[in-house]
Design a protein around this motif. Structure first.
Motif, PDB file in Angstrom:
ATOM      1  N   GLY A  87      52.833 -25.284  51.011  1.00  3.64           N
ATOM      2  CA  GLY A  87      52.802 -25.520  52.397  1.00  3.64           C
ATOM      3  C   GLY A  87      53.225 -24.511  53.451  1.00  3.64           C
ATOM      4  O   GLY A  87      52.654 -24.213  54.386  1.00  3.64           O
ATOM      5  N   LEU A  88      54.169 -23.661  53.060  1.00  3.02           N
ATOM      6  CA  LEU A  88      54.552 -22.583  53.696  1.00  3.02           C
ATOM      7  C   LEU A  88      53.240 -21.339  53.963  1.00  3.02           C
ATOM      8  O   LEU A  88      53.111 -21.181  54.881  1.00  3.02           O
ATOM      9  CB  LEU A  88      55.697 -21.813  53.278  1.00  3.02           C
ATOM     10  CG  LEU A  88      56.095 -20.517  53.657  1.00  3.02           C
ATOM     11  CD1 LEU A  88      56.582 -20.904  55.379  1.00  3.02           C
ATOM     12  CD2 LEU A  88      57.556 -19.863  53.454  1.00  3.02           C
ATOM     13  N   SER A  89      52.600 -21.308  52.930  1.00  2.86           N
ATOM     14  CA  SER A  89      51.494 -20.333  52.993  1.00  2.86           C
ATOM     15  C   SER A  89      50.234 -20.828  53.888  1.00  2.86           C
ATOM     16  O   SER A  89      49.794 -20.305  54.551  1.00  2.86           O
ATOM     17  CB  SER A  89      51.145 -19.992  51.439  1.00  2.86           C
ATOM     18  OG  SER A  89      49.961 -19.173  51.525  1.00  2.86           O
ATOM     19  N   LEU A 143      53.486 -28.921  60.094  1.00  2.00           N
ATOM     20  CA  LEU A 143      53.193 -28.690  58.746  1.00  2.00           C
ATOM     21  C   LEU A 143      54.289 -27.905  58.038  1.00  2.00           C
ATOM     22  O   LEU A 143      54.668 -28.537  56.816  1.00  2.00           O
ATOM     23  CB  LEU A 143      51.843 -28.368  58.482  1.00  2.00           C
ATOM     24  CG  LEU A 143      51.192 -27.968  56.909  1.00  2.00           C
ATOM     25  CD1 LEU A 143      50.810 -29.639  56.422  1.00  2.00           C
ATOM     26  CD2 LEU A 143      49.592 -27.252  57.056  1.00  2.00           C
ATOM     27  N   ASN A 144      54.302 -26.858  58.442  1.00  2.00           N
ATOM     28  CA  ASN A 144      55.211 -26.172  57.810  1.00  2.00           C
ATOM     29  C   ASN A 144      56.773 -26.594  57.583  1.00  2.00           C
ATOM     30  O   ASN A 144      57.391 -26.610  56.636  1.00  2.00           O
ATOM     31  CB  ASN A 144      55.589 -24.807  58.696  1.00  2.00           C
ATOM     32  CG  ASN A 144      56.361 -23.592  58.149  1.00  2.00           C
ATOM     33  OD1 ASN A 144      56.928 -23.826  57.037  1.00  2.00           O
ATOM     34  ND2 ASN A 144      56.230 -22.482  58.869  1.00  2.00           N
ATOM     35  N   GLY A 145      57.139 -27.398  58.562  1.00  2.00           N
ATOM     36  CA  GLY A 145      58.493 -28.223  58.566  1.00  2.00           C
ATOM     37  C   GLY A 145      58.463 -29.582  57.509  1.00  2.00           C
ATOM     38  O   GLY A 145      59.177 -29.397  56.703  1.00  2.00           O
ATOM     39  N   ALA A 146      57.239 -29.951  57.614  1.00  2.76           N
ATOM     40  CA  ALA A 146      57.088 -31.282  56.645  1.00  2.76           C
ATOM     41  C   ALA A 146      57.244 -30.969  55.332  1.00  2.76           C
ATOM     42  O   ALA A 146      57.636 -31.729  54.437  1.00  2.76           O
ATOM     43  CB  ALA A 146      56.047 -32.166  57.190  1.00  2.76           C
ATOM     44  N   LEU A 147      56.572 -29.908  54.983  1.00  4.48           N
ATOM     45  CA  LEU A 147      56.289 -29.552  53.398  1.00  4.48           C
ATOM     46  C   LEU A 147      57.421 -28.510  53.024  1.00  4.48           C
ATOM     47  O   LEU A 147      57.180 -28.128  51.807  1.00  4.48           O
ATOM     48  CB  LEU A 147      55.012 -28.715  53.288  1.00  4.48           C
ATOM     49  CG  LEU A 147      53.611 -29.530  53.511  1.00  4.48           C
ATOM     50  CD1 LEU A 147      52.384 -28.894  53.685  1.00  4.48           C
ATOM     51  CD2 LEU A 147      53.692 -30.909  52.716  1.00  4.48           C
ATOM     52  N   PRO A 201      50.055 -10.683  61.350  1.00  4.21           N
ATOM     53  CA  PRO A 201      51.478 -10.949  61.257  1.00  4.21           C
ATOM     54  C   PRO A 201      51.720 -12.098  60.520  1.00  4.21           C
ATOM     55  O   PRO A 201      52.715 -12.333  59.709  1.00  4.21           O
ATOM     56  CB  PRO A 201      52.076 -10.983  62.569  1.00  4.21           C
ATOM     57  CG  PRO A 201      50.980 -11.208  63.595  1.00  4.21           C
ATOM     58  CD  PRO A 201      49.812 -10.864  62.698  1.00  4.21           C
ATOM     59  N   CYS A 202      50.799 -13.174  60.499  1.00  2.00           N
ATOM     60  CA  CYS A 202      51.119 -14.556  59.863  1.00  2.00           C
ATOM     61  C   CYS A 202      50.438 -14.623  58.480  1.00  2.00           C
ATOM     62  O   CYS A 202      51.052 -15.308  57.655  1.00  2.00           O
ATOM     63  CB  CYS A 202      50.468 -15.585  60.588  1.00  2.00           C
ATOM     64  SG  CYS A 202      50.852 -16.086  62.347  1.00  2.00           S
ATOM     65  N   ALA A 203      49.403 -13.710  58.289  1.00  2.47           N
ATOM     66  CA  ALA A 203      48.967 -13.414  56.877  1.00  2.47           C
ATOM     67  C   ALA A 203      49.974 -13.053  55.998  1.00  2.47           C
ATOM     68  O   ALA A 203      49.865 -13.113  54.731  1.00  2.47           O
ATOM     69  CB  ALA A 203      47.463 -12.793  57.170  1.00  2.47           C
ATOM     70  N   VAL A 204      50.717 -12.016  56.257  1.00  2.00           N
ATOM     71  CA  VAL A 204      51.772 -11.164  55.624  1.00  2.00           C
ATOM     72  C   VAL A 204      52.618 -12.370  54.879  1.00  2.00           C
ATOM     73  O   VAL A 204      52.872 -12.121  53.506  1.00  2.00           O
ATOM     74  CB  VAL A 204      52.278 -10.024  56.292  1.00  2.00           C
ATOM     75  CG1 VAL A 204      53.716  -9.457  55.470  1.00  2.00           C
ATOM     76  CG2 VAL A 204      51.476  -8.958  56.776  1.00  2.00           C
ATOM     77  N   PRO A 205      53.506 -13.082  55.758  1.00  2.00           N
ATOM     78  CA  PRO A 205      54.385 -13.860  54.761  1.00  2.00           C
ATOM     79  C   PRO A 205      53.741 -14.972  54.199  1.00  2.00           C
ATOM     80  O   PRO A 205      54.130 -15.411  53.163  1.00  2.00           O
ATOM     81  CB  PRO A 205      55.028 -14.643  56.155  1.00  2.00           C
ATOM     82  CG  PRO A 205      54.292 -14.190  57.411  1.00  2.00           C
ATOM     83  CD  PRO A 205      53.555 -13.150  57.096  1.00  2.00           C
ATOM     84  N   VAL A 222      52.789 -13.525  50.891  1.00  2.00           N
ATOM     85  CA  VAL A 222      54.015 -13.318  49.951  1.00  2.00           C
ATOM     86  C   VAL A 222      54.414 -14.808  49.446  1.00  2.00           C
ATOM     87  O   VAL A 222      54.932 -14.625  48.251  1.00  2.00           O
ATOM     88  CB  VAL A 222      55.256 -12.583  50.830  1.00  2.00           C
ATOM     89  CG1 VAL A 222      56.484 -12.815  50.275  1.00  2.00           C
ATOM     90  CG2 VAL A 222      54.879 -11.264  51.454  1.00  2.00           C
ATOM     91  N   SER A 223      54.258 -15.748  50.226  1.00  2.00           N
ATOM     92  CA  SER A 223      54.522 -17.071  49.647  1.00  2.00           C
ATOM     93  C   SER A 223      53.516 -17.681  48.764  1.00  2.00           C
ATOM     94  O   SER A 223      54.008 -18.203  47.576  1.00  2.00           O
ATOM     95  CB  SER A 223      54.417 -18.033  50.762  1.00  2.00           C
ATOM     96  OG  SER A 223      55.579 -17.672  51.861  1.00  2.00           O
ATOM     97  N   ALA A 224      52.386 -17.029  48.791  1.00  2.00           N
ATOM     98  CA  ALA A 224      51.469 -17.267  47.728  1.00  2.00           C
ATOM     99  C   ALA A 224      51.808 -16.530  46.421  1.00  2.00           C
ATOM    100  O   ALA A 224      51.415 -17.080  45.302  1.00  2.00           O
ATOM    101  CB  ALA A 224      49.910 -17.073  48.319  1.00  2.00           C
ATOM    102  N   LEU A 225      51.814 -15.477  46.430  1.00  2.00           N
ATOM    103  CA  LEU A 225      52.340 -14.472  45.317  1.00  2.00           C
ATOM    104  C   LEU A 225      53.692 -15.117  44.805  1.00  2.00           C
ATOM    105  O   LEU A 225      53.778 -15.216  43.629  1.00  2.00           O
ATOM    106  CB  LEU A 225      52.441 -13.091  45.885  1.00  2.00           C
ATOM    107  CG  LEU A 225      51.386 -12.293  46.286  1.00  2.00           C
ATOM    108  CD1 LEU A 225      51.664 -10.880  46.851  1.00  2.00           C
ATOM    109  CD2 LEU A 225      50.434 -12.158  45.136  1.00  2.00           C
TER     110      LEU A 225
END
Length: 451
Positions: A98-100, A121-125, A195-199, A202-205
């Motif tokens: 959800g974060l990614s 979506l970020n907060g809910a997941l 800048p959003c794709a970087v975190p 990282v979350s996906a990895l």
């Protein structure tokens, strides 16, 4: 000599401490707000929701700030309780996914409502916070729990230190780095995607690493496939002679929600909500608030692993809690002292020494977070309800973080505008909150509960 009011505009971005000599700046610097990302104000301007009204920029940025914690507060308990049934690892994987996903969506947003959906979506997941604390408690025992909690703040410290650097450094890359990204039409169309794709990456990895290597720390009560609506549940009655013992039925099964409202859980969770409020007030009133994420993140990242466990072993959990909150009182008292010293002596070296002392005291105050969640884990009615107990506490923390900035702004504005106690009433309110937290801390047992 007081400055000419017509030649200087005073607003929330005017620094409280000026450089010596009051030399005029040759070029105004754009402030770098933190939390969601440094580019949030400019993003709000670009999507046109304010129609050129600068007064509305801070309002819409504040909405984006609060939406995450508001939706998290509505869902975090359910995710944490779900982890008691299906295991910690599946919920952790859902949270990382959800974060990614939400960060990629945020970077691709072109309207305010798409930003709202992404943040919700970020907060809910985001069921990770309560689950991670439950896993930390389950991986440790009373002899080494303090050392484990000493390393958990490293994640927060790393995020608050690197997050603003990534957000501020990679926003609008086609404009800032034309030789590298100037030819990318995609980054010109979506200037905040990088800048959003970087975190998000990282979350996906991290999702892959967790899926492959992280071991489950609790015994799932049900198989996750039983929750799928298209799966038929097969009920196999247990023979009468194979009835589990009483200890197994009590200790190995999550308790009902009403069973969480017992004295140990209420005392442990009651000690927690005031800490986010104090941090919100400190972040707003500190004269170095724009540098606070970097400074406080670095200080916490060093202090917690090196000092927290040692102080815990020497002082004990309850005494360390009281010591941490006692450090908040001189931290609060430094605000009016800084104001008086800067007004009468200017920005002398002693002012910056006092600011540094404030940061150090705040780092000591943050020790109370680790102690609070150690007590919360110990207050769980049984090991199988660890997730629900941590989730219940995290709901309260999320609510305080959602309302904290607005409460801090309101308290400061009322205190200054109406000149209560010479504008110092807000610091008395902060000291009162500390005293309330100390009062709750006195109710904590010297030896932690055993679940």
């Amino acid at each position: 000599m007081s400055p000419d009011p017509t030649s200087q505009q005073l607003d929330e971005e005017t620094p409280l401490l000026h450089s010596e000599g009051n030399a005029p700046a040759k070029k105004p610097q754009t402030p770098l707000p933190w939390l969601i990302s440094p580019f949030a104000p400019q993003l709000i301007r670009d999507i046109g929701i304010t129609h050129g009204d600068e007064a509305l920029v801070s309002f819409y940025v504040g909405v984006l700030h609060s939406l995450f914690f508001a939706t998290e507060a509505l869902t975090i308990f359910h995710w944490s309780r779900l982890s008691d049934y299906i295991g910690r690892k599946p919920v952790l994987l859902i949270g990382l996914f959800g974060l990614s996903l939400s960060m990629f969506c945020f970077g691709l947003s072109k309207t305010f409502w798409s930003l709202v959906i992404s943040r919700c979506l970020n907060g809910a997941l985001n069921g990770n916070i309560g689950v991670m604390k439950s896993m930390a408690a389950e991986m440790t025992d009373p002899t080494n729990m303090a050392r484990a909690w000493a390393f958990l703040p490293l994640a927060w410290s790393t995020g608050t230190t690197l997050g603003p650097l990534i957000g501020g450094g990679l926003a609008r890359p086609a404009d800032r780095f034309p030789t590298i990204f100037g030819g990318s039409e995609f980054l010109k169309k979506y200037p905040y995607f990088l800048p959003c794709a970087v975190p998000a990456t990282v979350s996906a990895l991290t999702w892959i690493v967790v899926f492959l290597y992280l071991k489950e720390t609790t015994t799932p009560q049900i198989n996750i496939s039983q929750l799928l609506p298209w799966k038929k549940r097969k009920i196999v009655p247990s023979p009468a002679l194979e009835t589990p013992p009483v200890s197994s039925s009590i200790r190995d099964k999550p308790v009902p929600i009403r069973a969480l409202f017992v004295r140990p859980v209420l005392i442990a969770t009651g000690a927690t909500p005031l800490l986010p409020l104090l941090i919100s007030h400190f972040a707003l009133y500190n004269p170095c608030s724009m540098l606070l994420p970097y400074r406080l993140g670095i200080v916490n990242g060093v202090m917690q692993p090196l000092v927290f466990a040692t102080l815990h072993d020497i002082m004990g959990a309850k005494n360390l809690w009281l010591f941490a909150l006692m450090c908040a009182l001189p931290m609060i008292g430094a605000f009016p002292a800084l104001n008086t010293l800067a007004r009468f002596s200017g920005v002398v070296q002693s002012v910056w020494y006092l600011v540094g002392l404030q940061l150090l005291l705040t780092s000591f105050m943050n020790f109370a977070y680790g102690i609070a969640f150690m007590y919360i884990a110990a207050a769980s009615p049984n090991p199988a309800s660890m997730g629900a107990t941590n989730g219940f506490a995290q709901v309260i923390v999320s609510v305080m973080r959602a309302v904290g900035p607005a409460a801090a702004n309101s308290a400061f504005s009322i205190s200054i505008e109406r000149q209560y106690l010479g504008g110092n009433l807000v610091y008395c309110v902060m000291a009162g909150m500390v005293c309330m937290a100390i009062g709750v801390g006195i109710l904590l047992p010297r030896m932690m509960w055993s679940n």
